[in-house]
Design a protein around this motif. Structure first.
Motif, PDB file in Angstrom:
ATOM      1  N   ALA A 203      22.098  28.366 -37.960  1.00  0.00           N
ATOM      2  CA  ALA A 203      20.778  28.539 -37.337  1.00  0.00           C
ATOM      3  C   ALA A 203      19.894  27.304 -37.511  1.00  0.00           C
ATOM      4  CB  ALA A 203      20.079  29.757 -37.942  1.00  0.00           C
ATOM      5  N   ASP A 204      20.326  26.325 -38.305  1.00  0.00           N
ATOM      6  CA  ASP A 204      19.538  25.102 -38.494  1.00  0.00           C
ATOM      7  C   ASP A 204      19.305  24.416 -37.150  1.00  0.00           C
ATOM      8  OD1 ASP A 204      19.871  25.644 -41.148  1.00  0.00           O
ATOM      9  OD2 ASP A 204      21.066  23.863 -41.608  1.00  0.00           O
ATOM     10  N   TYR A 205      18.183  23.764 -37.010  1.00  0.00           N
ATOM     11  CA  TYR A 205      17.969  22.981 -35.798  1.00  0.00           C
ATOM     12  C   TYR A 205      16.868  21.958 -36.040  1.00  0.00           C
ATOM     13  CZ  TYR A 205      13.686  25.543 -34.528  1.00  0.00           C
ATOM     14  OH  TYR A 205      12.429  26.069 -34.510  1.00  0.00           O
ATOM     15  N   VAL A 206      16.809  20.981 -35.145  1.00  0.00           N
ATOM     16  CA  VAL A 206      15.746  19.989 -35.225  1.00  0.00           C
ATOM     17  C   VAL A 206      14.645  20.434 -34.275  1.00  0.00           C
ATOM     18  CG1 VAL A 206      15.115  17.581 -34.931  1.00  0.00           C
ATOM     19  CG2 VAL A 206      17.393  18.180 -35.789  1.00  0.00           C
ATOM     20  N   SER A 207      13.545  20.851 -34.844  1.00  0.00           N
ATOM     21  CA  SER A 207      12.434  21.342 -34.033  1.00  0.00           C
ATOM     22  C   SER A 207      11.745  20.171 -33.343  1.00  0.00           C
ATOM     23  CB  SER A 207      11.429  22.078 -34.929  1.00  0.00           C
ATOM     24  OG  SER A 207      10.201  22.217 -34.269  1.00  0.00           O
ATOM     25  N   SER A 208      11.391  20.377 -32.093  1.00  0.00           N
ATOM     26  CA  SER A 208      10.671  19.323 -31.394  1.00  0.00           C
ATOM     27  C   SER A 208       9.263  19.155 -31.958  1.00  0.00           C
ATOM     28  CB  SER A 208      10.605  19.642 -29.898  1.00  0.00           C
ATOM     29  OG  SER A 208      10.059  20.928 -29.715  1.00  0.00           O
ATOM     30  N   HIS A 209       8.784  20.145 -32.681  1.00  0.00           N
ATOM     31  CA  HIS A 209       7.437  20.085 -33.258  1.00  0.00           C
ATOM     32  C   HIS A 209       7.454  19.810 -34.757  1.00  0.00           C
ATOM     33  CE1 HIS A 209       6.190  21.702 -29.468  1.00  0.00           C
ATOM     34  NE2 HIS A 209       6.820  22.834 -29.668  1.00  0.00           N
ATOM     35  N   TYR A 210       8.386  20.409 -35.452  1.00  0.00           N
ATOM     36  CA  TYR A 210       8.305  20.436 -36.915  1.00  0.00           C
ATOM     37  C   TYR A 210       9.435  19.679 -37.609  1.00  0.00           C
ATOM     38  CZ  TYR A 210       5.420  24.237 -35.161  1.00  0.00           C
ATOM     39  OH  TYR A 210       4.519  24.961 -34.442  1.00  0.00           O
ATOM     40  N   GLY A 211      10.267  19.002 -36.849  1.00  0.00           N
ATOM     41  CA  GLY A 211      11.352  18.231 -37.455  1.00  0.00           C
ATOM     42  C   GLY A 211      12.532  19.107 -37.838  1.00  0.00           C
ATOM     43  N   PRO A 212      13.417  18.557 -38.676  1.00  0.00           N
ATOM     44  CA  PRO A 212      14.613  19.315 -39.059  1.00  0.00           C
ATOM     45  C   PRO A 212      14.241  20.560 -39.870  1.00  0.00           C
ATOM     46  CG  PRO A 212      14.812  16.982 -39.641  1.00  0.00           C
ATOM     47  CD  PRO A 212      13.394  17.205 -39.266  1.00  0.00           C
ATOM     48  N   LEU A 213      14.817  21.683 -39.511  1.00  0.00           N
ATOM     49  CA  LEU A 213      14.555  22.937 -40.224  1.00  0.00           C
ATOM     50  C   LEU A 213      15.883  23.557 -40.642  1.00  0.00           C
ATOM     51  CD1 LEU A 213      11.772  24.376 -37.904  1.00  0.00           C
ATOM     52  CD2 LEU A 213      11.447  23.578 -40.247  1.00  0.00           C
ATOM     53  N   ARG A 214      15.923  23.933 -41.908  1.00  0.00           N
ATOM     54  CA  ARG A 214      17.114  24.606 -42.419  1.00  0.00           C
ATOM     55  C   ARG A 214      16.808  26.086 -42.601  1.00  0.00           C
ATOM     56  NH1 ARG A 214      18.682  21.823 -47.747  1.00  0.00           N
ATOM     57  NH2 ARG A 214      16.487  21.273 -47.799  1.00  0.00           N
ATOM     58  N   CYS A 215      17.778  26.898 -42.291  1.00  0.00           N
ATOM     59  CA  CYS A 215      17.551  28.346 -42.320  1.00  0.00           C
ATOM     60  C   CYS A 215      18.273  28.988 -43.505  1.00  0.00           C
ATOM     61  CB  CYS A 215      18.046  28.971 -41.017  1.00  0.00           C
ATOM     62  SG  CYS A 215      17.700  30.732 -40.899  1.00  0.00           S
ATOM     63  N   PHE A 216      17.514  29.798 -44.259  1.00  0.00           N
ATOM     64  CA  PHE A 216      18.072  30.686 -45.277  1.00  0.00           C
ATOM     65  C   PHE A 216      17.766  32.110 -44.808  1.00  0.00           C
ATOM     66  CE2 PHE A 216      18.963  27.912 -48.958  1.00  0.00           C
ATOM     67  CZ  PHE A 216      18.443  26.719 -48.467  1.00  0.00           C
ATOM     68  N   SER A 217      18.697  32.989 -45.003  1.00  0.00           N
ATOM     69  CA  SER A 217      18.477  34.358 -44.511  1.00  0.00           C
ATOM     70  C   SER A 217      18.690  35.366 -45.623  1.00  0.00           C
ATOM     71  CB  SER A 217      19.423  34.668 -43.345  1.00  0.00           C
ATOM     72  OG  SER A 217      19.131  33.834 -42.248  1.00  0.00           O
ATOM     73  N   GLN A 218      17.941  36.457 -45.492  1.00  0.00           N
ATOM     74  CA  GLN A 218      18.101  37.578 -46.420  1.00  0.00           C
ATOM     75  C   GLN A 218      18.453  38.821 -45.621  1.00  0.00           C
ATOM     76  OE1 GLN A 218      14.607  38.539 -48.754  1.00  0.00           O
ATOM     77  NE2 GLN A 218      15.493  40.479 -49.449  1.00  0.00           N
ATOM     78  N   THR A 219      19.497  39.487 -46.036  1.00  0.00           N
ATOM     79  CA  THR A 219      19.846  40.782 -45.449  1.00  0.00           C
ATOM     80  C   THR A 219      20.044  41.765 -46.595  1.00  0.00           C
ATOM     81  OG1 THR A 219      22.212  40.262 -45.465  1.00  0.00           O
ATOM     82  CG2 THR A 219      21.012  39.759 -43.450  1.00  0.00           C
ATOM     83  N   GLY A 220      20.002  43.036 -46.276  1.00  0.00           N
ATOM     84  CA  GLY A 220      20.258  44.016 -47.324  1.00  0.00           C
ATOM     85  C   GLY A 220      19.644  45.362 -47.017  1.00  0.00           C
ATOM     86  N   TYR A 221      19.790  46.251 -47.969  1.00  0.00           N
ATOM     87  CA  TYR A 221      19.280  47.621 -47.841  1.00  0.00           C
ATOM     88  C   TYR A 221      17.787  47.593 -47.471  1.00  0.00           C
ATOM     89  CZ  TYR A 221      17.596  52.178 -49.408  1.00  0.00           C
ATOM     90  OH  TYR A 221      16.991  53.402 -49.479  1.00  0.00           O
TER      91      TYR A 221
END
Lengths: 275, 429
Positions: A203-221
């Motif tokens: 899901a990481d991407y280089v935002s045209s507004h905010y620069g490189p963004l790395r994604c961490f995700s949380q899933t669970g109950y």
């Protein structure tokens, strides 16, 4: 249904005028003293433009200060507006003030905490509805009380809380981000087992507004996936969760004050409205 | 005459809750320890139906005790309030009892979804429309705070209307792209399967739900099911906080807890999402009555229950008379009979659910479901033999007598209603 609607990302928030494209935030050492303020915003996904169901819902302010090499203090203030009808007015508010002492570990595990809940109606605190949560985590055991009465809590390490994760993510991103499996003590009241926090590099991407963004995700109950967006300096400017977003905004509390004073819904960021 | 009663009453509701979306009734895709407690520590009714399976009309029925065609709230757009000449739960209790009446959460009973001005109730917290993820925690916390400060000097009716799993509507709206692979590291084995009646279609009716989300792949549909159960778990966690407050303060054995939902959720049955149909996935809801130490634990698979029974049941337990405008029945005599060991379920052959802005009605008898729409189309299902409603019997000669009997019952029911003056008459078959 608008065929363009898709899960929220920072660029979609900019496109929906929830975040300024020019938004910037100070870079801080995640282990130093800092204060971060987030605006809580939602869109129920009815459309991109002039979406009358998009609005500011509240604020979350975190203040971090180190205690020693292994612990720090986290001061939390959260405000959530109650909305009486689609156009306001906003006369109700749920406020949380929390003081936590946390471990400087991967999940910022709380060691001691005091959480004050307040409910406001028509601008007045409802003093007859106190909800004070106090607790400590020692020797692997939690002892907690609500309004002075001991509370049974079935939770074991590793565990954390959503406010603490806002603190932990930048530190995690700066190091070697290994997947975390843990229990979440939501608002220090509800034990949510089987949580998973992990890097989601796809899901990481280089935002045209905010620069490189790395994604961490949380899933669970009892959680829909929560995406934590970390910038190239390891800061956390955005958190998205279904139709709700936490957007870094040092004016967030002032905006809530203004909404409560004017009783007018705040939907979009001004700079965008002027365009 | 005012009657002081010492028993507290908690009316606890979820929103858009499929009747099988709880682990207590065998659903393996969700963990709901707190709802399970409610279903296993009182009488849980299997044949429980919403009086009108969409938010506003269902809630207008709950709090007025009268049907949609009588109270005038036939869809979510109606904001006129229920009929002024009919009693409402809060004001009726105020007039006839010493109960303190407190409200937290979603209102929407023919008015705006959230309000700080509800007749007969002290509103301690409203909520955030369409964001149960955030506001349910607040609604539950306010309810918990109220319970914890209660000093026992005055009995209370606390109405806590939580919003989840209604946010599934937002999940659906935000999932518009065809899904080719699963996000978040999910694997297909993590997702619930599609229901057996996913692809089932039969004769068209004007009011029959049209297939939705045509662009969705099977993964979209199954991810939607997976998401729904997470929403259910969210509200379960909040119910846990409220029950915890009752336990911590010793009120759990002196509080009648009525638990239900306003309507169900399609859950991919007939390729549909959301509600507002007469099919079970939309119209059937969880329903339990708990009074630990008094009402025995019992899974009642026979008694027909309607959301219209809520107001008379609450009034009856509070010691208030039941106004003649109430269309439902008090379930207290049934509970009393279970306590005495000689069960006597309510003597009524059917209940009726109204749907689709007064364009359809569903009559549920002990074995059959009969549906009629205002375009004269009809459906008849044998719910014992065909619980997924896939075999319409209206053309079956062997069920002709059953069809005629159910038509006559519905006509009898319609003729007995004091229809709201703004509503047109419903054509009789």
């Amino acid at each position: 249904m608008d065929p363009n609607i898709q899960p929220l990302t920072p660029d979609i928030l900019a496109r929906m005028r929830a975040a300024l494209p020019s938004l910037s935030w100070p870079k801080v050492d995640p282990e130093s003293s800092w204060r971060k303020s987030y605006r809580i915003w939602e869109s129920v996904g009815m459309g991109w433009n002039d979406n009358l169901q998009s609005r500011v819902l509240g604020s979350l302010v975190l203040e971090r200060s180190p205690i020693d090499s292994s612990r720090f203090k986290l001061k939390v203030r959260s405000q959530l507006l109650m909305i009486h009808n689609p156009d306001g007015p906003y006369g109700g508010l749920r406020e949380i003030e929390a003081d936590l002492e946390c471990e400087l570990d991967a999940l910022a595990t709380p060691r001691r905490w005091r959480v004050v809940n307040r409910f406001h109606r028509h601008g007045q605190v409802m003093e007859h509805l106190p909800l004070l949560i106090e607790g400590r985590f020692e020797d692997g055991l939690i002892s907690s009380s609500i309004n002075g009465r001991p509370q049974a809590l079935e939770i074991a390490a590793p565990w954390s809380n959503e406010w603490c994760l806002f603190e932990a993510l930048p530190r995690m991103a700066a190091g070697d981000p290994t997947e975390q499996r843990f229990q979440q003590l939501h608002q220090m009241r509800s034990a949510l087992p089987d949580q998973r926090l992990f890097r989601r590099a796809e899901a990481d991407y280089v935002s045209s507004h905010y620069g490189p963004l790395r994604c961490f995700s949380q899933t669970g109950y009892a959680n829909l996936p929560i995406d934590y967006w970390v910038d190239d300096k390891g800061d956390l400017p955005f958190v998205t969760n279904l139709h709700t977003a936490y957007i870094i905004d040092d004016q967030a509390e002032a905006k809530i004050e203004r909404i409560l004073k004017d009783k007018v819904m705040l939907q979009f960021e001004k700079e965008e409205l002027a365009q | 005459m005012k009657k002081g009663m010492q028993r507290n009453i908690l009316f606890l509701s979820t929103d858009e809750h499929h009747f099988q979306a709880m682990s207590a009734v065998g659903c393996p895709y969700v963990k709901t320890p707190h709802m399970d407690w409610l279903m296993r520590n009182g009488v849980a009714f299997s044949k429980s139906y919403s009086p009108n399976p969409v938010c506003g009309p269902a809630r207008a029925c709950w709090f007025s005790g009268s049907t949609s065609s009588e109270n005038g709230i036939i869809n979510n757009q109606k904001k006129s309030g229920t009929r002024a000449d009919r009693p409402k739960m809060g004001t009726w209790l105020e007039r006839h009892t010493d109960y303190r009446r407190v409200f937290a959460g979603k209102w929407h009973a023919g008015e705006h979804p959230f309000s700080y001005a509800i007749d007969g109730f002290d509103v301690i917290l409203s909520g955030v429309n369409r964001n149960g993820m955030l506001s349910d925690a607040a609604i539950a916390a306010a309810s918990e705070a109220f319970i914890r400060q209660h000093d026992g000097s005055q009995p209370y009716l606390l109405v806590t209307c939580l919003q989840q799993p209604h946010d599934i509507c937002e999940s659906i709206r935000m999932d518009s792209q065809p899904m080719r692979e699963l996000p978040y590291g999910l694997e297909e084995k993590d997702l619930p399967p599609l229901p057996e009646n996913f692809d089932y279609r039969h004769k068209e009716s004007a009011a029959f739900p049209k297939p939705q989300n045509a662009q969705w792949t099977e993964l979209n549909w199954r991810y939607y099911l997976w998401s729904y159960y997470r929403h259910v778990e969210m509200v379960d966690a909040q119910i846990g906080n409220i029950l915890g407050a009752l336990r911590d303060t010793g009120q759990i054995e002196n509080t009648l807890i009525l638990f239900t939902s306003d309507h169900g959720e399609a859950l991919a049955c007939r390729r549909a999402t959301q509600k507002n149909t007469a099919f079970d996935e939309s119209a059937r809801v969880p329903f339990s009555l708990c009074l630990p130490g008094e009402i025995p634990a019992f899974y009642d698979e026979e008694t027909l229950v309607s959301g219209l029974d809520i107001m008379p049941t609450i009034l009856d337990y509070a010691g208030a008379p039941i106004p003649p405008s109430c269309s439902g029945l008090s379930l207290k005599p049934h509970m009393d009979s279970l306590i005495s060991g000689a069960p006597q379920p309510p003597d009524r052959p059917f209940i009726v659910t109204e749907v689709q802005s007064n364009t359809g009605r569903m009559l549920r008898s002990s074995q059959y479901k009969y549906v009629r729409y205002d375009d004269d189309s009809e459906l008849l299902f044998d719910m014992d033999a065909d619980p997924l409603e896939m075999n319409d019997l209206t053309e079956d000669p062997q069920h002709f007598d059953t069809l005629v009997r159910h038509r006559a019952w519905l006509r009898e029911w319609e003729n007995a209603r004091d229809r709201h003056p703004d509503l047109e008459a419903f054509p009789c078959k």
